[in-house]
Design a protein around this motif. Sequence first.
Motif, PDB file in Angstrom:
ATOM      1  N   VAL A  98      53.938  77.021 -51.873  1.00 39.65           N
ATOM      2  CA  VAL A  98      52.598  76.451 -51.735  1.00 39.65           C
ATOM      3  C   VAL A  98      52.624  74.929 -51.639  1.00 39.65           C
ATOM      4  O   VAL A  98      51.616  74.323 -51.314  1.00 39.65           O
ATOM      5  CB  VAL A  98      51.672  76.888 -52.896  1.00 39.65           C
ATOM      6  N   GLY A  99      53.778  74.334 -51.877  1.00 35.97           N
ATOM      7  CA  GLY A  99      53.851  72.878 -51.890  1.00 35.97           C
ATOM      8  C   GLY A  99      54.476  72.256 -50.656  1.00 35.97           C
ATOM      9  O   GLY A  99      54.594  71.036 -50.589  1.00 35.97           O
ATOM     10  N   THR A 100      54.873  73.077 -49.681  1.00 34.12           N
ATOM     11  CA  THR A 100      55.485  72.531 -48.465  1.00 34.12           C
ATOM     12  C   THR A 100      54.849  73.169 -47.240  1.00 34.12           C
ATOM     13  O   THR A 100      54.263  74.267 -47.319  1.00 34.12           O
ATOM     14  CB  THR A 100      57.001  72.821 -48.419  1.00 34.12           C
ATOM     15  N   GLY A 101      54.965  72.514 -46.123  1.00 32.67           N
ATOM     16  CA  GLY A 101      54.452  73.062 -44.870  1.00 32.67           C
ATOM     17  C   GLY A 101      55.130  74.365 -44.501  1.00 32.67           C
ATOM     18  O   GLY A 101      54.476  75.339 -44.097  1.00 32.67           O
ATOM     19  N   TYR A 102      56.450  74.403 -44.658  1.00 33.51           N
ATOM     20  CA  TYR A 102      57.187  75.623 -44.350  1.00 33.51           C
ATOM     21  C   TYR A 102      56.774  76.756 -45.287  1.00 33.51           C
ATOM     22  O   TYR A 102      56.562  77.893 -44.855  1.00 33.51           O
ATOM     23  CB  TYR A 102      58.704  75.387 -44.438  1.00 33.51           C
ATOM     24  N   GLY A 105      63.526  77.609 -51.737  1.00 30.12           N
ATOM     25  CA  GLY A 105      64.239  77.358 -52.977  1.00 30.12           C
ATOM     26  C   GLY A 105      63.475  77.615 -54.254  1.00 30.12           C
ATOM     27  O   GLY A 105      64.057  77.679 -55.326  1.00 30.12           O
ATOM     28  N   SER A 106      62.146  77.746 -54.173  1.00 33.53           N
ATOM     29  CA  SER A 106      61.371  78.005 -55.387  1.00 33.53           C
ATOM     30  C   SER A 106      60.009  78.554 -55.003  1.00 33.53           C
ATOM     31  O   SER A 106      59.533  78.365 -53.880  1.00 33.53           O
ATOM     32  CB  SER A 106      61.189  76.725 -56.201  1.00 33.53           C
ATOM     33  N   ALA A 112      63.374  83.011 -46.381  1.00 30.08           N
ATOM     34  CA  ALA A 112      62.317  82.212 -47.003  1.00 30.08           C
ATOM     35  C   ALA A 112      62.779  81.618 -48.331  1.00 30.08           C
ATOM     36  O   ALA A 112      62.524  80.447 -48.615  1.00 30.08           O
ATOM     37  CB  ALA A 112      61.068  83.072 -47.206  1.00 30.08           C
ATOM     38  N   TRP A 113      63.468  82.418 -49.133  1.00 27.01           N
ATOM     39  CA  TRP A 113      63.912  81.917 -50.434  1.00 27.01           C
ATOM     40  C   TRP A 113      64.951  80.812 -50.257  1.00 27.01           C
ATOM     41  O   TRP A 113      64.910  79.793 -50.961  1.00 27.01           O
ATOM     42  CB  TRP A 113      64.459  83.046 -51.298  1.00 27.01           C
TER      43      TRP A 113
END
Length: 163
Positions: free
Chosen positions: A127-131, A121-122, A116-117
């Motif tokens: 919370v800002g991407t679909g993934y 990447g952050s 996941a990290w």
Amino acid sequence: LALALAAAARGLGRAPDSRRGWAVAGVLAVALVVASAWLTHANGRLEYRAPLMALTVLHQAAAAIWLGGLVQLAALGRAAAREPAVDARWPELVARFSRLAMGAVIALVASAAPLAWTYTGSAAALVGTGYGSLVVTKSLLLLAAIIGAIFLARRPEGDERAN
């Protein structure tokens, strides 16, 4: 591979004591998990491809063991209601599955965290991407399952309410 594994599982249904059948099913299951790693995000990355694919294999195998075991345990629970021999072994079967499930969940989380990290990447990308949203949702569902398991494990000895 999946169809061959299904056929092997069907054969085990007819001959559950077959060592050869279990060996074939095991080899096919491992091959299926390894092959499926080629269909994930890890394969599309140039950086850290091999470790990401290894983590993916571990993650998918742990999930299959845990969720597949839950399905089997549910089927055994239904059988325990009808068959005294299964009902007599129910506490042993639940205890064995609990140990297996704990190991599988630990492997699941240990492999998921670096995946996941790496893919997000952050913290903001969670919370800002679909993934990222998918990762958060799956994490919350896993947390709910773990809390449920802890609650059930702390029931007093002999409490039959969960059966």
